[in-house]
Design an enzyme around this catalytic site. Structure first.
Site, mmCIF file in Angstrom:
data_model
loop_
_atom_site.group_PDB
_atom_site.id
_atom_site.type_symbol
_atom_site.label_atom_id
_atom_site.label_comp_id
_atom_site.label_asym_id
_atom_site.label_seq_id
_atom_site.Cartn_x
_atom_site.Cartn_y
_atom_site.Cartn_z
ATOM 1 N N PHE A 142 -5.677 19.826 -25.088
ATOM 2 C CA PHE A 142 -6.456 18.600 -25.298
ATOM 3 C C PHE A 142 -7.819 18.762 -24.611
ATOM 4 C CE2 PHE A 142 -7.547 14.190 -24.024
ATOM 5 C CZ PHE A 142 -7.641 13.647 -25.289
ATOM 6 N N TYR A 166 0.837 -1.207 0.000
ATOM 7 C CA TYR A 166 0.000 0.000 0.000
ATOM 8 C C TYR A 166 0.870 1.254 0.000
ATOM 9 C CZ TYR A 166 -3.803 3.199 0.942
ATOM 10 O OH TYR A 166 -4.715 4.212 0.838
ATOM 11 N N ASP A 200 2.165 19.016 -21.223
ATOM 12 C CA ASP A 200 1.213 17.913 -21.324
ATOM 13 C C ASP A 200 1.897 16.898 -22.244
ATOM 14 O OD1 ASP A 200 -0.781 16.137 -21.851
ATOM 15 O OD2 ASP A 200 -2.267 17.610 -22.494
HETATM 16 C C1 LIG Z 1 -5.005 11.418 -23.835
HETATM 17 C C2 LIG Z 1 -4.541 12.761 -23.519
HETATM 18 C C3 LIG Z 1 -4.831 13.351 -22.283
HETATM 19 C C4 LIG Z 1 -5.727 12.709 -21.251
HETATM 20 O O1 LIG Z 1 -5.234 11.481 -20.852
HETATM 21 P P1 LIG Z 1 -6.174 10.248 -20.451
HETATM 22 O O2 LIG Z 1 -5.181 9.210 -20.074
HETATM 23 O O3 LIG Z 1 -6.995 9.890 -21.649
HETATM 24 O O4 LIG Z 1 -7.010 10.679 -19.308
HETATM 25 C C5 LIG Z 1 -4.314 14.616 -22.037
HETATM 26 N N1 LIG Z 1 -3.569 15.253 -22.956
HETATM 27 C C6 LIG Z 1 -3.276 14.711 -24.150
HETATM 28 C C7 LIG Z 1 -2.447 15.469 -25.120
HETATM 29 C C8 LIG Z 1 -3.762 13.459 -24.472
HETATM 30 O O5 LIG Z 1 -3.485 12.932 -25.672
#
Ligand SMILES: *Cc1c(COP(=O)(O)O)cnc(C)c1O
Length: 459
Positions: free
Chosen positions: A124, A72, A214
């Protein structure tokens, strides 16, 4: 003679896929209300719906699963994951989450408040959602060139420094951070250059702001820097990735893309204050700090996936496959967002189904036609996805109307690419006979594309 290109792996386990008849597909598509999200996976022959969580793990990843530590607190698998992330990015603080949007939720809970403005390049949709749901603004500063699908430039995902600086000048006090999406998914999996990341850093420093990447497809972005940007040909992907992250303060990651696992994500940062602030939200939303939203075994598999997918050969195989599909489309004259992106090809439906009025959703119509032709499931990234204007309730026809063919990592062979291209060619050859599209029977008020019910227009 020069040897042809081949995959950097061989196959140890296979998963059978089934073909179907056109009559079966007509029935299934009708039952799915002409919305391919409503199809059963077994009704699909080649699935190009998304590259998210659909990749094939390697033997080393499957072996790592068996070695996962489900403690955990203080799981060994967490420390393995943290070590790899630290090696690739230089970030010391890591919080695992169950997927990318959860990383956004935890970090933005700490950083974004009502009235804020978050500039970036084509946020996104979940990123935008997590900003807008906090009554803040996601300000798109992507270069204008990204909107012209036929323009061929190497880094079409870039941030426009002029737009970014204007935002910083006017609203510096409202900007909690800048977010750069690498690669730029929404613009078609288009990369961001190192020079552009450096320029963003320079502006951020000038206005004393922090930068988040991101990073869902950071490894594919590093591959494009190596192969397209001057001065990077001799650097390794890991060196390039480190140099990229040197220009950021932190990252959110959907591990379902370049991590090559089926579920997972994380936050990583160099700043203790961000880590401390995010910690408070991780525990109630995701779980204790050394597992967040993940199983121990899944963290172990992700550690291996990140290590493998920051090696050149693995990325070269992947990008080569996407480019191979693009080369077949070129041969047949089928228009797509150029140049081919890292994870997908986006067919420009408005240039294919020119006889289908926009009110009858050309890209969705093309999605249905491709499925009927060969059981291939793409995904509409167009007028249905764009939803209605929240105020006027009119359909938003201002953007691009595309059919996305997302390629799962290490799943299909180049022979499947030939089938996809041939099926598209067959549809393309009879494009002028396709004069009617689809119309909406029922739709949800928000994010309608997942559940929308459609029927053939005029029937
Ligand atoms: C897929 C994606 C996300 C979100 O991720 P998830 O794993 O689907 O929640 C955020 N930013 C970008 C650029 C993505 O391609």
């Amino acid at each position: 003679m020069e040897l042809p290109f081949a995959e950097s792996w061989k196959i140890k386990m296979v998963e059978p896929i089934k073909k179907s008849t056109r009559a079966e597909r007509e029935q299934w598509l009708k039952e799915a209300n002409y919305n391919v999200f409503q199809l059963e996976g077994d009704q699909v022959y080649i699935d190009l719906l998304t590259d998210s969580g659909t990749g094939a793990m390697s033997d080393r990843q499957w072996a790592a699963l068996m070695m996962g530590d489900e403690s955990y607190a203080g799981s060994r698998s967490f420390y393995q994951l943290k070590d790899v992330i630290n090696r690739i990015t230089g970030f010391d603080y890591v919080i695992p989450t169950h997927q990318g949007r959860a990383a956004e939720n935890v970090l933005f809970s700490a950083l974004v408040k009502e009235g804020d403005i978050v500039p970036g390049n084509s946020h996104f949709d979940t990123t935008k959602g997590h900003i807008e749901s906090r009554k803040a603004v996601a300000l798109d500063c992507t270069v204008d060139e990204a909107k012209d699908t036929q323009l061929e430039i190497p880094f079409k995902g870039n941030v426009d420094p002029k737009k970014l600086e204007a935002a910083l000048e006017q609203n510096a006090d409202k900007i909690p951070f800048i977010i750069v999406t690498i690669t730029n998914n929404t613009a078609g999996g288009q990369p961001v250059s190192m020079a552009n990341l450096r320029e963003v850093r320079r502006l951020a420093d000038k206005y004393n702001k922090r930068v988040i990447f991101d990073s869902a497809r950071f490894a594919e972005n590093a591959y494009f820097i190596k192969t397209r940007e001057e001065g990077y040909a001799d650097k390794t992907i890991k060196e390039i990735a480190h140099e990229m992250f040197d220009l950021a303060d932190g990252m959110t990651m959907s591990a379902k893309k370049d991590g090559i696992v089926n579920m997972g994500g994380f936050i990583a940062t160099r700043h203790e204050d961000w880590y401390e602030a995010a910690k408070k939200f991780c525990i109630p939303f995701e779980g204790y700090l050394t597992y967040g939203g993940m199983n121990g075994r899944d963290m172990a598999a992700l550690a291996v996936g990140l290590d493998e997918n920051t090696e050149f050969d693995n990325l070269e195989t992947r990008i080569h496959q996407v480019e191979y599909l693009a080369s077949l489309l070129d041969e047949y004259g089928i228009p797509y967002q150029r140049p081919a992106g890292g994870h997908a090809i986006f067919i420009d439906a408005s240039k294919v189904l020119t006889n289908v009025p926009k009110e009858e959703f050309p890209a969705q119509t093309l999605t249905c036609e491709l499925y009927l032709e060969a059981g291939i499931r793409g995904c509409e990234i167009g007028y249905i996805l764009a939803d209605r204007d929240p105020v006027t309730r009119e359909n938003r026809f201002g953007g691009l109307d595309l059919l996305r063919l997302a390629i799962a990592r290490r799943v299909y062979t180049d022979n499947h690419m030939k089938v996809i291209a041939a099926a598209l060619k067959n549809v393309y050859d009879r494009r002028n006979e396709i004069t009617r599209g689809v119309e909406i029977v029922w739709e949800a008020p928000l994010m309608r594309h997942f559940t929308v019910k459609l029927k053939p227009a005029g029937k």
